[in-house]
Design a protein around this motif. Structure first.
Motif, PDB file in Angstrom:
ATOM      1  N   UNK A 247     -37.864  12.995  18.634  1.00  0.00           N
ATOM      2  CA  UNK A 247     -39.309  12.860  18.480  1.00  0.00           C
ATOM      3  C   UNK A 247     -40.040  12.555  19.779  1.00  0.00           C
ATOM      4  N   UNK A 248     -39.294  12.506  20.885  1.00  0.00           N
ATOM      5  CA  UNK A 248     -39.917  12.258  22.184  1.00  0.00           C
ATOM      6  C   UNK A 248     -39.378  13.219  23.225  1.00  0.00           C
ATOM      7  N   UNK A 249     -40.128  13.403  24.304  1.00  0.00           N
ATOM      8  CA  UNK A 249     -39.700  14.307  25.373  1.00  0.00           C
ATOM      9  C   UNK A 249     -38.432  13.784  26.044  1.00  0.00           C
ATOM     10  N   UNK A 250     -37.611  14.729  26.490  1.00  0.00           N
ATOM     11  CA  UNK A 250     -36.382  14.422  27.230  1.00  0.00           C
ATOM     12  C   UNK A 250     -35.383  13.589  26.416  1.00  0.00           C
ATOM     13  N   UNK A 251     -35.452  13.665  25.124  1.00  0.00           N
ATOM     14  CA  UNK A 251     -34.454  12.997  24.289  1.00  0.00           C
ATOM     15  C   UNK A 251     -33.204  13.870  24.205  1.00  0.00           C
ATOM     16  N   UNK A 252     -32.062  13.233  23.967  1.00  0.00           N
ATOM     17  CA  UNK A 252     -30.808  13.987  23.879  1.00  0.00           C
ATOM     18  C   UNK A 252     -29.945  13.506  22.732  1.00  0.00           C
ATOM     19  N   UNK A 253     -29.257  14.446  22.086  1.00  0.00           N
ATOM     20  CA  UNK A 253     -28.384  14.102  20.964  1.00  0.00           C
ATOM     21  C   UNK A 253     -27.078  14.875  21.084  1.00  0.00           C
ATOM     22  N   UNK A 254     -25.970  14.174  20.845  1.00  0.00           N
ATOM     23  CA  UNK A 254     -24.645  14.795  20.800  1.00  0.00           C
ATOM     24  C   UNK A 254     -24.015  14.457  19.454  1.00  0.00           C
ATOM     25  N   UNK A 255     -23.653  15.489  18.695  1.00  0.00           N
ATOM     26  CA  UNK A 255     -23.027  15.321  17.386  1.00  0.00           C
ATOM     27  C   UNK A 255     -21.638  15.952  17.421  1.00  0.00           C
ATOM     28  N   UNK A 256     -20.623  15.134  17.182  1.00  0.00           N
ATOM     29  CA  UNK A 256     -19.252  15.614  17.167  1.00  0.00           C
ATOM     30  C   UNK A 256     -18.600  15.235  15.843  1.00  0.00           C
ATOM     31  N   UNK A 257     -17.686  16.070  15.404  1.00  0.00           N
ATOM     32  CA  UNK A 257     -17.010  15.774  14.149  1.00  0.00           C
ATOM     33  C   UNK A 257     -15.614  16.367  14.108  1.00  0.00           C
ATOM     34  N   UNK A 258     -14.716  15.640  13.442  1.00  0.00           N
ATOM     35  CA  UNK A 258     -13.369  16.134  13.184  1.00  0.00           C
ATOM     36  C   UNK A 258     -13.044  15.807  11.739  1.00  0.00           C
ATOM     37  N   UNK A 259     -12.762  16.838  10.957  1.00  0.00           N
ATOM     38  CA  UNK A 259     -12.447  16.614   9.544  1.00  0.00           C
ATOM     39  C   UNK A 259     -11.073  17.195   9.245  1.00  0.00           C
ATOM     40  N   UNK A 260     -10.268  16.386   8.564  1.00  0.00           N
ATOM     41  CA  UNK A 260      -8.905  16.746   8.214  1.00  0.00           C
ATOM     42  C   UNK A 260      -8.794  16.761   6.699  1.00  0.00           C
ATOM     43  N   UNK A 261      -8.220  17.803   6.162  1.00  0.00           N
ATOM     44  CA  UNK A 261      -8.120  17.916   4.704  1.00  0.00           C
ATOM     45  C   UNK A 261      -6.758  18.472   4.323  1.00  0.00           C
ATOM     46  N   UNK A 262      -6.221  17.936   3.228  1.00  0.00           N
ATOM     47  CA  UNK A 262      -4.919  18.380   2.723  1.00  0.00           C
ATOM     48  C   UNK A 262      -4.927  18.294   1.204  1.00  0.00           C
ATOM     49  N   UNK A 263      -3.825  18.724   0.597  1.00  0.00           N
ATOM     50  CA  UNK A 263      -3.711  18.745  -0.867  1.00  0.00           C
ATOM     51  C   UNK A 263      -4.916  19.498  -1.445  1.00  0.00           C
ATOM     52  N   UNK A 264      -5.686  18.868  -2.324  1.00  0.00           N
ATOM     53  CA  UNK A 264      -6.872  19.520  -2.907  1.00  0.00           C
ATOM     54  C   UNK A 264      -8.151  18.818  -2.475  1.00  0.00           C
ATOM     55  N   UNK A 265      -8.138  18.184  -1.327  1.00  0.00           N
ATOM     56  CA  UNK A 265      -9.329  17.495  -0.823  1.00  0.00           C
ATOM     57  C   UNK A 265     -10.493  18.460  -0.625  1.00  0.00           C
ATOM     58  N   UNK A 266     -11.706  17.918  -0.782  1.00  0.00           N
ATOM     59  CA  UNK A 266     -12.922  18.684  -0.483  1.00  0.00           C
ATOM     60  C   UNK A 266     -13.745  17.864   0.510  1.00  0.00           C
ATOM     61  N   UNK A 267     -14.034  18.457   1.677  1.00  0.00           N
ATOM     62  CA  UNK A 267     -14.753  17.760   2.742  1.00  0.00           C
ATOM     63  C   UNK A 267     -15.956  18.597   3.170  1.00  0.00           C
ATOM     64  N   UNK A 268     -17.130  17.971   3.170  1.00  0.00           N
ATOM     65  CA  UNK A 268     -18.363  18.637   3.608  1.00  0.00           C
ATOM     66  C   UNK A 268     -18.972  17.893   4.790  1.00  0.00           C
ATOM     67  N   UNK A 269     -19.503  18.649   5.726  1.00  0.00           N
ATOM     68  CA  UNK A 269     -20.335  18.108   6.792  1.00  0.00           C
ATOM     69  C   UNK A 269     -21.624  18.905   6.835  1.00  0.00           C
ATOM     70  N   UNK A 270     -22.738  18.208   6.680  1.00  0.00           N
ATOM     71  CA  UNK A 270     -24.047  18.855   6.689  1.00  0.00           C
ATOM     72  C   UNK A 270     -24.902  18.177   7.751  1.00  0.00           C
ATOM     73  N   UNK A 271     -25.331  18.941   8.752  1.00  0.00           N
ATOM     74  CA  UNK A 271     -26.085  18.347   9.858  1.00  0.00           C
ATOM     75  C   UNK A 271     -27.424  19.046  10.040  1.00  0.00           C
ATOM     76  N   UNK A 272     -28.376  18.299  10.572  1.00  0.00           N
ATOM     77  CA  UNK A 272     -29.681  18.864  10.913  1.00  0.00           C
ATOM     78  C   UNK A 272     -30.190  18.171  12.171  1.00  0.00           C
TER      79      UNK A 272
END
Length: 443
Positions: A284-309
């Motif tokens: 919401x301001x000038x010269x702002x910075x954002x870093x979004x990192x993710x690591x998702x591990x899934x096995x068996x019948x797991x369900x994993x969601x990542x939703x970013x904006x």
């Protein structure tokens, strides 16, 4: 009264939302309960999300809503907490705030270990801190149908953590917020932890948010984290989800950044039956910075969601986003990454990547990167890949005398370590490398 808001034994969340009937008499007359009453009204009016909504496409929300719940808190022994505190992900050596089923546990929390200038504010004293109080009140708003679970969290939360880093405060060591949750063998329990972090101007603060199970029983963690980065602040955040194979986890992280603010967050998903994590960031301001990192591990019948904006609302903002998934067996994953560049956000520089490694022919990933650009002077890219371990790399390692199993393990670790290596906290990074990457690579 709070009891009127609790989910009765054996009720489905969908039925609870449909029949919710509360009056202001159910909420004591203070600002928090006014907010909670408004959240209840939104839940009643808007209802719950479904897979026809674009932001919930491919989700398992029907399973979450159709399960039966129990809104009460189970009895947790000191021995259970002590055992959980000895798990490697909890034993990082960092000053810790410990929450058991959503409520602060002073006995196991290191309240004296908090750096001077970093305050844990009880809600009863929040009005003494005008800027923090105004921000909490303005940000603690239910968001309609797509944010149904945020509204539920607002309405049912008991003891949120409100952290305030004073202007100019420079904290070099990370603070761990440890959420320990217990479940039930019958109806699924529901826990609603909340975290608010207010970073004053020119401050630097880092938090590690860790979710661990106290037992192997069923529960839903409905967690929400709100972050405000004031001018020229530096905020670092790591979220680790390592809950049991019966647990549901629905989480939302919201960060609002002013001019010159730097925000860096990691979302690490190790385990859980159904996991959905949202990260919404507004520059919401000038010269702002954002870093979004993710690591998702899934096995068996797991369900994993990542939703970013990521919302670029002002000029010269920079964002970097990189999520990686490692999927095995019959697991399912969803990545949904949205970048929005407003008309006024000229000179925006944004890059997004999603890479997925499938270790089984039965594993599936739905990846949906999305750019919405309304400015004409920007540099924005996005990409997504899905693949398996490369035969050429395996052959090369075997030609050097490395066994097939060891070669697979090395490649899997290298794939995941690209994300974990970006975590600044060395104690946490070492624990994650050992507890998460080694476990996955060793299978």
């Amino acid at each position: 009264m709070l009891e009127n808001r609790l989910i009765p034994h054996g009720e489905k969340l969908a039925d609870y939302a449909a029949r919710l009937e509360l009056t202001r008499d159910d909420f004591s007359r203070n600002w928090l309960n006014e907010v909670q009453f408004t959240a209840a009204e939104v839940i009643k009016e808007k209802g719950f999300p479904h897979s026809k909504l674009e932001s919930w496409e491919f989700s398992q929300v029907r399973k979450v809503l159709s399960d039966t719940y129990n809104g009460s808190n189970p009895q947790v022994s000191r021995e259970q907490i002590s055992e959980a505190m000895n798990k490697p992900l909890a034993r990082t050596g960092l000053p810790s705030l410990v929450f058991v089923n959503g409520s602060l546990d002073p006995e196991f929390s290191d309240l004296q270990g908090l750096p001077e200038g970093l305050k844990l504010i009880p809600l009863a004293k929040l009005a003494q801190y005008t800027d923090v109080y105004d921000w909490v009140r303005s940000s603690w708003v239910a968001g309609g149908q797509e944010k149904f679970f945020k509204g539920l969290n607002l309405m049912l939360t008991r003891d949120p953590a409100v952290l305030y880093a004073e202007p100019g405060l420079k904290i070099k060591q990370e603070i761990q917020i440890l959420f320990l949750s217990a479940g039930s063998t019958g109806d699924r329990l529901i826990v609603n932890p909340g975290t608010f972090l207010f970073a004053g101007e020119d401050s630097e603060v880092s938090i590690v948010e860790t979710h661990i199970s106290l037992d192997e029983n069923k529960y839903l963690t409905n967690a929400h984290t709100m972050i405000s980065g004031r001018k020229n602040s530096v905020v670092k955040h790591v979220k680790v989800i390592a809950e049991n194979s019966q647990a549901f986890h629905l989480g939302c992280i919201r960060a609002d950044l002013e001019s010159g603010t730097s925000f860096k967050t990691h979302t690490i998903v190790r385990s859980g039956k159904i996991v959905r994590n949202e990260v919404d960031t507004a520059l919401n301001g000038e010269n702002a910075g954002a870093e979004l990192y993710g690591l998702y591990l899934a096995e068996d019948t797991q369900h994993v969601e990542n939703s970013t904006c990521i919302e670029h609302n002002k000029p010269e903002g920079i964002s970097r986003e990189h999520y990686k998934g490692i999927l095995n067996d019959k697991s399912r994953a969803v990545f949904r990454g949205r970048i929005v560049v407003a008309e006024d956000a000229q000179k925006t520089d944004s890059k997004q990547n999603n890479n997925n490694l499938l270790l089984s022919r039965d594993a599936r990933i739905n990846s949906k990167p999305q750019l919405e650009i309304y400015a004409d002077d920007v540099s924005c890219t996005h990409g997504a890949t899905v693949g398996q371990l490369e035969d050429e790399k395996i052959f090369y390692l075997q030609s050097r005398g490395i066994s097939l199993q060891e070669a697979n393990a090395l490649l899997i670790r290298a794939f995941g370590n690209e994300i974990i290596s970006r975590i600044d906290s060395e104690p946490l990074r070492l624990v994650l490398e050992e507890e998460i990457l080694s476990a996955v690579a060793g299978k």
